[in-house]
Every structure is written in structure tokens, then in C-alpha cells.
Design an enzyme around this catalytic site. Structure first.
Site, PDB file in Angstrom:
ATOM      1  N   LYS A  82       0.847  -1.195   0.000  1.00 43.80           N
ATOM      2  CA  LYS A  82       0.000   0.000   0.000  1.00 43.80           C
ATOM      3  C   LYS A  82       0.883   1.245   0.000  1.00 43.80           C
ATOM      4  O   LYS A  82       1.739   1.414   0.876  1.00 43.80           O
ATOM      5  CB  LYS A  82      -0.893  -0.034   1.244  1.00 43.80           C
ATOM      6  CG  LYS A  82      -2.206   0.686   1.089  1.00 43.80           C
ATOM      7  CD  LYS A  82      -3.115   0.332   2.253  1.00 43.80           C
ATOM      8  CE  LYS A  82      -4.406   1.107   2.211  1.00 43.80           C
ATOM      9  NZ  LYS A  82      -5.167   0.943   3.446  1.00 43.80           N
TER      10      LYS A  82
HETATM   11  O1  G3P Z   1      -9.629   1.954   3.897  1.00 42.85           O
HETATM   12  C1  G3P Z   1      -9.302   3.225   4.371  1.00 42.85           C
HETATM   13  C2  G3P Z   1      -9.771   3.360   5.745  1.00 42.85           C
HETATM   14  O2  G3P Z   1      -9.012   2.614   6.626  1.00 42.85           O
HETATM   15  C3  G3P Z   1     -10.021   4.713   6.232  1.00 42.85           C
HETATM   16  O3  G3P Z   1     -11.237   4.609   6.840  1.00 42.85           O
HETATM   17  O4  G3P Z   1     -13.014   5.223   8.360  1.00 42.85           O
HETATM   18  O5  G3P Z   1     -10.640   5.888   8.858  1.00 42.85           O
HETATM   19  O6  G3P Z   1     -11.900   6.977   7.013  1.00 42.85           O
HETATM   20  P1  G3P Z   1     -11.720   5.754   7.834  1.00 42.85           P
END
Ligand code: G3P
Length: 217
Positions: A87
Site C-alpha cells: 500500500k
Molecule cells: O480503507 C481506508 C480506511 O481505513 C479509512 O477509513 O473510516 O478511517 O476513514 P476511515
């Protein structure tokens, strides 16, 4: 549409895997820290543990922000297990790293994507997956789903092979709408996946079927 779970929590990954519909896992440094996984050795071991639970791709994020560092970390991550996808953040050095890994035959997931332009660049550089963060756009009064729709249009215009991995998915309707818009993959919490199961008419109908069966026996 592929279903990935966005967590580093092994119990949740096992539960999602047991449903039989899981295609992979995404993690990030914040998700690893949330599970208390700290220190390089523990982090690397945790990635292997995740790979041993699921059958599909497991995204492991580099911490370096320079090309040399990303290559070094990414190569070490890729060597851990054949299911690892490296990633890489959507920054200038990251674009170069995406191209490097494409040439080396190593799968990548370009993360922190918030615009069509960034997604176009990731595809040009040969990213395996591009991760538009739809929930974080929604948090900022910008429709995350529109970004999925626009990236789909651009990728289809040129038959780019990069898969659209809708990320920062927060709830079940994000999953449903991403499917309608043609996202190749979604990654979200277990609750967003299990929410797909729910409908009160299913519960009422099943209760009725079971009651009628009991009456007839
Ligand atoms: O896949 C990306 C993710 O981990 C971010 O999610 O909910 O932290 O915006 P969030």
C-alpha cells in the site's frame, strides 16, 4: 464485486472469513495501532497472521515517504507472503514507487485518493488497486460516491486495469451504492458487510414459515 474487510482485528477477520464471502483485507498504520500492534517485528508477524486467515489480497502499508524507503519497505513486505499487496500513499514519490512495483510484478494499492486526477495518475503508474476514501469525503461535505462514479467513467474510457477499491466505507448503504456504481472492490467494517443481511420482512417471513411448519406437524 470483491469484499475486503478494513481492519487489523484478527477476530473480526476470522468472523468475516467464516461468512464465506471475504476476498481480502486492508490495513493501515492507524488500524494496526488500534489493535496495539507496535514495533516492526510484531507488525510484520501480524501481516502474516492475517494472510493465514484469509484467501485473498492483504494490503500492508509502507511508512516511508521517499522512493528509496518505499521500495525497501515494499519489497520486504511483498516477501512476507504471496498475498501481500503493498500500500503506497498518493504522493509524488508514491507514484514513482507504484511504477517501480508494477515493473517488478508486485501488486500495489494506492491509498489516500480523493480526486479523479489522483486516480488517473495511479492507473497510469500501474497500481493494482486505487483506494478513494469515500467516508472521509462525506465527512467534508463532498459526496464520496460521486468520486467512485467519476473514476469508473475515466477508467472505462481507457480500459485501465486498475481496480477501484472503494475505501473508508462506513456503512451498508455505502456498500450497496458502490456496487451500483461499479466499484470493483469495497473495503469496510464487518458491520457494513453484515448489514447487508438485514431486512425485517425476512425475519417476519421466517418466523411465519417456522410457525406454520410447527402447526402442520
Ligand atoms: O480503507 C481506508 C480506511 O481505513 C479509512 O477509513 O473510516 O478511517 O476513514 P476511515
Amino acid at each position: 464485486m470483491k469484499f475486503f474487510i478494513d481492519t487489523a482485528n484478527l477476530d473480526q477477520i476470522r468472523e468475516a472469513q467464516s461468512l464465506g464471502v471475504l476476498d481480502g483485507v486492508t490495513t493501515n498504520p492507524s488500524l494496526m495501532a488500534k489493535e496495539g500492534i507496535i514495533g516492526e517485528k510484531n507488525i510484520l508477524k501480524h501481516y502474516v497472521d492475517i494472510c493465514n486467515i484469509v484467501d485473498g489480497d492483504v494490503s500492508a502499508e509502507v511508512i516511508a515517504v521517499d522512493l528509496k524507503g518505499m521500495i525497501k519497505e515494499g519489497e520486504a513486505l511483498a516477501k512476507l507472503h504471496p498475498q501481500i499487496v503493498v500500500k503506497i500513499p498518493m504522493i509524488e514519490e508514491g507514484v514513482k514507487a507504484l511504477k517501480y512495483f508494477y515493473d517488478a510484478g508486485i501488486k500495489t494499492n494506492c491509498t489516500l485518493v480523493f480526486s479523479v486526477g489522483q486516480a488517473l495518475l495511479a492507473a497510469k503508474a500501474g497500481a493494482t488497486y486505487v483506494s478513494p476514501f469515500i467516508g472521509r469525503l462525506d465527512d467534508n461535505s463532498t459526496d464520496g460516491l460521486t468520486l467512485i462514479e467519476e473514476i469508473r467513467l475515466v477508467y472505462d474510457n481507457y480500459a485501465f486495469e486498475t481496480e477501484i477499491l472503494a475505501a473508508s466505507v462506513r456503512h451498508t448503504m455505502h456498500v450497496v451504492n458502490c456496487a451500483k456504481l461499479g466499484a470493483d472492490v469495497m473495503t469496510g467494517p464487518l458491520s457494513a458487510i453484515k448489514g447487508l443481511l438485514k431486512h425485517p420482512l425476512t425475519d417476519i417471513g421466517l418466523a411465519q414459515f417456522l410457525a406454520d411448519h410447527k402447526k402442520g406437524n
